[in-house]
Design a protein around this motif. Structure first.
Motif, PDB file in Angstrom:
ATOM      1  N   LEU A 270       6.747   5.387 -15.172  1.00 31.95           N
ATOM      2  CA  LEU A 270       7.006   5.986 -13.871  1.00 31.95           C
ATOM      3  C   LEU A 270       5.815   6.817 -13.408  1.00 31.95           C
ATOM      4  O   LEU A 270       5.462   6.807 -12.216  1.00 31.95           O
ATOM      5  N   ALA A 271       5.163   7.510 -14.346  1.00 32.14           N
ATOM      6  CA  ALA A 271       3.967   8.274 -13.986  1.00 32.14           C
ATOM      7  C   ALA A 271       2.885   7.346 -13.436  1.00 32.14           C
ATOM      8  O   ALA A 271       2.217   7.666 -12.438  1.00 32.14           O
ATOM      9  N   MET A 272       2.723   6.175 -14.038  1.00 30.85           N
ATOM     10  CA  MET A 272       1.753   5.201 -13.546  1.00 30.85           C
ATOM     11  C   MET A 272       2.127   4.708 -12.153  1.00 30.85           C
ATOM     12  O   MET A 272       1.259   4.462 -11.306  1.00 30.85           O
ATOM     13  N   THR A 273       3.419   4.570 -11.917  1.00 29.61           N
ATOM     14  CA  THR A 273       3.893   4.138 -10.600  1.00 29.61           C
ATOM     15  C   THR A 273       3.528   5.151  -9.524  1.00 29.61           C
ATOM     16  O   THR A 273       3.274   4.780  -8.368  1.00 29.61           O
ATOM     17  N   LEU A 274       3.476   6.431  -9.884  1.00 29.30           N
ATOM     18  CA  LEU A 274       3.248   7.484  -8.900  1.00 29.30           C
ATOM     19  C   LEU A 274       1.779   7.684  -8.549  1.00 29.30           C
ATOM     20  O   LEU A 274       1.462   8.442  -7.628  1.00 29.30           O
ATOM     21  N   VAL A 275       0.876   7.024  -9.273  1.00 35.83           N
ATOM     22  CA  VAL A 275      -0.538   7.101  -8.917  1.00 35.83           C
ATOM     23  C   VAL A 275      -0.712   6.526  -7.508  1.00 35.83           C
ATOM     24  O   VAL A 275      -0.243   5.424  -7.210  1.00 35.83           O
ATOM     25  N   GLY A 276      -1.360   7.265  -6.661  1.00 29.70           N
ATOM     26  CA  GLY A 276      -1.507   6.837  -5.272  1.00 29.70           C
ATOM     27  C   GLY A 276      -0.458   7.432  -4.368  1.00 29.70           C
ATOM     28  O   GLY A 276      -0.464   7.182  -3.160  1.00 29.70           O
ATOM     29  N   ASN A 277       0.494   8.186  -4.934  1.00 28.85           N
ATOM     30  CA  ASN A 277       1.516   8.906  -4.170  1.00 28.85           C
ATOM     31  C   ASN A 277       2.305   7.990  -3.243  1.00 28.85           C
ATOM     32  O   ASN A 277       2.356   8.207  -2.023  1.00 28.85           O
ATOM     33  N   PRO A 278       2.963   6.963  -3.778  1.00 34.05           N
ATOM     34  CA  PRO A 278       3.775   6.084  -2.920  1.00 34.05           C
ATOM     35  C   PRO A 278       4.955   6.843  -2.343  1.00 34.05           C
ATOM     36  O   PRO A 278       5.559   7.668  -3.024  1.00 34.05           O
ATOM     37  N   ARG A 279       5.315   6.533  -1.100  1.00 28.66           N
ATOM     38  CA  ARG A 279       6.428   7.239  -0.465  1.00 28.66           C
ATOM     39  C   ARG A 279       7.737   6.484  -0.604  1.00 28.66           C
ATOM     40  O   ARG A 279       8.806   7.020  -0.329  1.00 28.66           O
ATOM     41  N   ILE A 280       7.675   5.211  -0.981  1.00 35.91           N
ATOM     42  CA  ILE A 280       8.883   4.439  -1.253  1.00 35.91           C
ATOM     43  C   ILE A 280       8.754   3.896  -2.672  1.00 35.91           C
ATOM     44  O   ILE A 280       7.795   3.193  -2.982  1.00 35.91           O
ATOM     45  N   ILE A 281       9.718   4.237  -3.515  1.00 39.42           N
ATOM     46  CA  ILE A 281       9.625   3.896  -4.938  1.00 39.42           C
ATOM     47  C   ILE A 281      10.835   3.064  -5.333  1.00 39.42           C
ATOM     48  O   ILE A 281      11.977   3.462  -5.103  1.00 39.42           O
ATOM     49  N   PHE A 282      10.561   1.914  -5.917  1.00 39.37           N
ATOM     50  CA  PHE A 282      11.608   1.024  -6.406  1.00 39.37           C
ATOM     51  C   PHE A 282      11.751   1.215  -7.908  1.00 39.37           C
ATOM     52  O   PHE A 282      10.784   1.040  -8.664  1.00 39.37           O
ATOM     53  N   LEU A 283      12.949   1.569  -8.342  1.00 40.14           N
ATOM     54  CA  LEU A 283      13.245   1.760  -9.753  1.00 40.14           C
ATOM     55  C   LEU A 283      14.311   0.739 -10.153  1.00 40.14           C
ATOM     56  O   LEU A 283      15.472   0.870  -9.755  1.00 40.14           O
ATOM     57  N   ASP A 284      13.909  -0.263 -10.917  1.00 42.04           N
ATOM     58  CA  ASP A 284      14.826  -1.338 -11.294  1.00 42.04           C
ATOM     59  C   ASP A 284      15.392  -1.051 -12.678  1.00 42.04           C
ATOM     60  O   ASP A 284      14.715  -1.242 -13.688  1.00 42.04           O
ATOM     61  N   GLU A 285      16.622  -0.550 -12.704  1.00 36.61           N
ATOM     62  CA  GLU A 285      17.313  -0.186 -13.940  1.00 36.61           C
ATOM     63  C   GLU A 285      16.402   0.649 -14.856  1.00 36.61           C
ATOM     64  O   GLU A 285      16.140   0.280 -16.006  1.00 36.61           O
ATOM     65  N   PRO A 286      15.930   1.785 -14.366  1.00 32.45           N
ATOM     66  CA  PRO A 286      14.929   2.560 -15.111  1.00 32.45           C
ATOM     67  C   PRO A 286      15.427   3.203 -16.390  1.00 32.45           C
ATOM     68  O   PRO A 286      14.623   3.607 -17.225  1.00 32.45           O
ATOM     69  N   THR A 287      16.751   3.337 -16.564  1.00 30.24           N
ATOM     70  CA  THR A 287      17.251   4.032 -17.754  1.00 30.24           C
ATOM     71  C   THR A 287      17.951   3.106 -18.740  1.00 30.24           C
ATOM     72  O   THR A 287      18.544   3.578 -19.703  1.00 30.24           O
TER      73      THR A 287
ATOM     74  N   SER B 166       0.807  -1.222   0.000  1.00 29.20           N
ATOM     75  CA  SER B 166       0.000   0.000   0.000  1.00 29.20           C
ATOM     76  C   SER B 166       0.840   1.272   0.000  1.00 29.20           C
ATOM     77  O   SER B 166       0.316   2.355  -0.295  1.00 29.20           O
ATOM     78  N   ILE B 167       2.130   1.161   0.311  1.00 26.80           N
ATOM     79  CA  ILE B 167       2.950   2.375   0.438  1.00 26.80           C
ATOM     80  C   ILE B 167       4.080   2.445  -0.582  1.00 26.80           C
ATOM     81  O   ILE B 167       4.860   3.390  -0.572  1.00 26.80           O
ATOM     82  N   ILE B 168       4.185   1.451  -1.456  1.00 30.04           N
ATOM     83  CA  ILE B 168       5.299   1.433  -2.397  1.00 30.04           C
ATOM     84  C   ILE B 168       4.811   1.600  -3.831  1.00 30.04           C
ATOM     85  O   ILE B 168       3.643   1.383  -4.151  1.00 30.04           O
ATOM     86  N   GLY B 169       5.733   1.978  -4.689  1.00 27.24           N
ATOM     87  CA  GLY B 169       5.536   1.980  -6.130  1.00 27.24           C
ATOM     88  C   GLY B 169       6.716   1.273  -6.765  1.00 27.24           C
ATOM     89  O   GLY B 169       7.832   1.327  -6.238  1.00 27.24           O
ATOM     90  N   VAL B 170       6.475   0.609  -7.886  1.00 27.73           N
ATOM     91  CA  VAL B 170       7.526  -0.190  -8.517  1.00 27.73           C
ATOM     92  C   VAL B 170       7.560   0.086 -10.014  1.00 27.73           C
ATOM     93  O   VAL B 170       6.536  -0.012 -10.699  1.00 27.73           O
ATOM     94  N   THR B 171       8.736   0.421 -10.506  1.00 25.52           N
ATOM     95  CA  THR B 171       8.974   0.512 -11.946  1.00 25.52           C
ATOM     96  C   THR B 171      10.032  -0.520 -12.290  1.00 25.52           C
ATOM     97  O   THR B 171      11.179  -0.418 -11.844  1.00 25.52           O
ATOM     98  N   GLY B 172       9.638  -1.528 -13.062  1.00 27.94           N
ATOM     99  CA  GLY B 172      10.536  -2.632 -13.376  1.00 27.94           C
ATOM    100  C   GLY B 172      11.483  -2.314 -14.512  1.00 27.94           C
ATOM    101  O   GLY B 172      11.510  -1.199 -15.046  1.00 27.94           O
ATOM    102  N   GLN B 173      12.249  -3.327 -14.902  1.00 29.74           N
ATOM    103  CA  GLN B 173      13.231  -3.141 -15.974  1.00 29.74           C
ATOM    104  C   GLN B 173      12.567  -2.819 -17.300  1.00 29.74           C
ATOM    105  O   GLN B 173      13.132  -2.121 -18.138  1.00 29.74           O
ATOM    106  N   PHE B 174      11.359  -3.341 -17.506  1.00 28.60           N
ATOM    107  CA  PHE B 174      10.661  -3.132 -18.768  1.00 28.60           C
ATOM    108  C   PHE B 174       9.351  -2.402 -18.497  1.00 28.60           C
ATOM    109  O   PHE B 174       8.637  -2.715 -17.550  1.00 28.60           O
ATOM    110  N   ALA B 175       9.072  -1.390 -19.319  1.00 26.76           N
ATOM    111  CA  ALA B 175       7.900  -0.548 -19.105  1.00 26.76           C
ATOM    112  C   ALA B 175       6.624  -1.389 -19.104  1.00 26.76           C
ATOM    113  O   ALA B 175       6.329  -2.106 -20.063  1.00 26.76           O
ATOM    114  N   ALA B 176       5.856  -1.285 -18.017  1.00 24.54           N
ATOM    115  CA  ALA B 176       4.627  -2.071 -17.862  1.00 24.54           C
ATOM    116  C   ALA B 176       3.431  -1.260 -18.325  1.00 24.54           C
ATOM    117  O   ALA B 176       2.501  -0.983 -17.558  1.00 24.54           O
ATOM    118  N   VAL B 177       3.459  -0.860 -19.586  1.00 20.39           N
ATOM    119  CA  VAL B 177       2.353  -0.093 -20.152  1.00 20.39           C
ATOM    120  C   VAL B 177       1.601  -0.954 -21.148  1.00 20.39           C
ATOM    121  O   VAL B 177       2.159  -1.883 -21.735  1.00 20.39           O
TER     122      VAL B 177
END
Length: 308
Positions: A143-160, A78-89
């Motif tokens: 990443l914008a989708m990850t921020l929906v819900g305003n997570p305070r802890i964000i995991f970025l797995d090799e985002p670039t 409920s408090i995290i957001g996750v952006t994986g290695q591959f865009a989940a769009v």
């Protein structure tokens, strides 16, 4: 949330006989960028999968946002957001529809959709299918989708990974803005420059083991090689300077002298004073310190490029 956003002790994970995480300990401070650095296969993604409840650890304990990972997984999610290695769009949906889908799933306010489109410079492409987006645009939408819900802890797995330099630097700017807003970022990367630019603390992971942790500067100080480089206009000046400093290395082609140093102002002043006492003038000087590639090589026996 306590001062530790993520606290990990003795985390282990194996697939059969292959140990992927071999008892790692981590402490990520709230409101900081923590980078887990390592080559492909080091265990970075496995660490993210465990800490985001996507995978169960075989041993050890972890608390995320103050919640026990094993006993309070729903609270962690409920408090995290996750952006994986591959865009989940969803390629068939537009950028706006992808964001709206996340809003509906999380029960967030519809007002966040135009706000995120504006923040990530996606307004003009909001009505286009995600399949038409460039790699950089897809990562921004993800990443914008990850921020929906305003997570305070964000995991970025090799985002670039796979992004061009301009898109990569845009992502860096976004990460800095998120931290300025109070978020905690857990970033995995195999790019040394990225960790150096963004991270408050770095942990170096190699073959499932943590081989070092510290600030970027602390890690660099673990490796010898800091030196002062003097440049001269004539060979005679170089000859004279080379005789003044034992242990110095000269480069006759570049008319330069490399003098071992700790990089501090006291040692730098001593070098300049010695030149002045002997009436030797340097055209220029610079202080060079080891970079994270030097650190990784010293700690693991190979560079990140060689380990990929």
């Amino acid at each position: 949330m306590t001062s530790s956003a993520i606290a990990v002790s003795g985390l282990r994970k194996a697939y059969g006989d292959k140990v992927v995480l071999d008892g790692i300990d981590l402490d990520v401070r709230a409101g900081s960028v923590f980078s887990l650095l390592g080559p492909n296969g080091a265990g970075k993604t496995t660490t993210v999968n465990v800490l985001t409840t996507l995978m169960k650890a075989d041993g050890g304990t972890a608390r995320v946002g103050g919640f026990d990972l094993a006993a309070e997984a729903r609270s962690v999610r409920s408090i995290i957001g996750v952006t994986g290695q591959f865009a989940a769009v969803d390629d068939l949906l537009t950028g706006q529809e992808n964001l709206q889908l996340m809003v509906d799933l999380k029960g967030a306010s519809d007002r966040v959709v135009p706000e995120l489109l504006e923040r990530f410079d996606l307004v003009e492409s909001a009505g286009k299918p995600a399949a038409t987006y460039s790699g950089g645009m897809r990562r921004k939408l993800d990443l914008a989708m990850t921020l929906v819900g305003n997570p305070r802890i964000i995991f970025l797995d090799e985002p670039t990974t796979g992004l061009d330099p301009r898109s990569r630097r845009t992502m860096w700017t976004i990460v800095r803005e998120l931290v300025a807003d109070g978020a905690t970022i857990f970033l995995t990367t195999q790019y040394l420059e990225e960790a150096d630019q963004l991270a408050d603390r770095i942990a170096v992971l190699d073959q499932g083991r943590l081989v070092a942790q510290g600030t970027p500067d602390e890690l660099k100080r673990m490796v010898p090689g800091t030196h002062v480089r003097l440049r001269f206009t004539t060979g005679a000046e170089l000859d004279t300077a080379a005789r003044l400093f034992s242990g110095a290395t000269r480069d006759d082609d570049a008319l330069s002298l490399r003098i071992p140093s700790d990089g501090g102002t006291t040692s730098l002043r001593a070098v300049l004073d010695e030149l002045d006492r002997n009436s030797v003038s340097a055209e220029g000087f610079s202080v060079h310190t080891p970079d994270l590639d030097d650190v990784f090589l010293a700690l693991t026996g190979h560079t990140t490029e060689a380990a990929k």
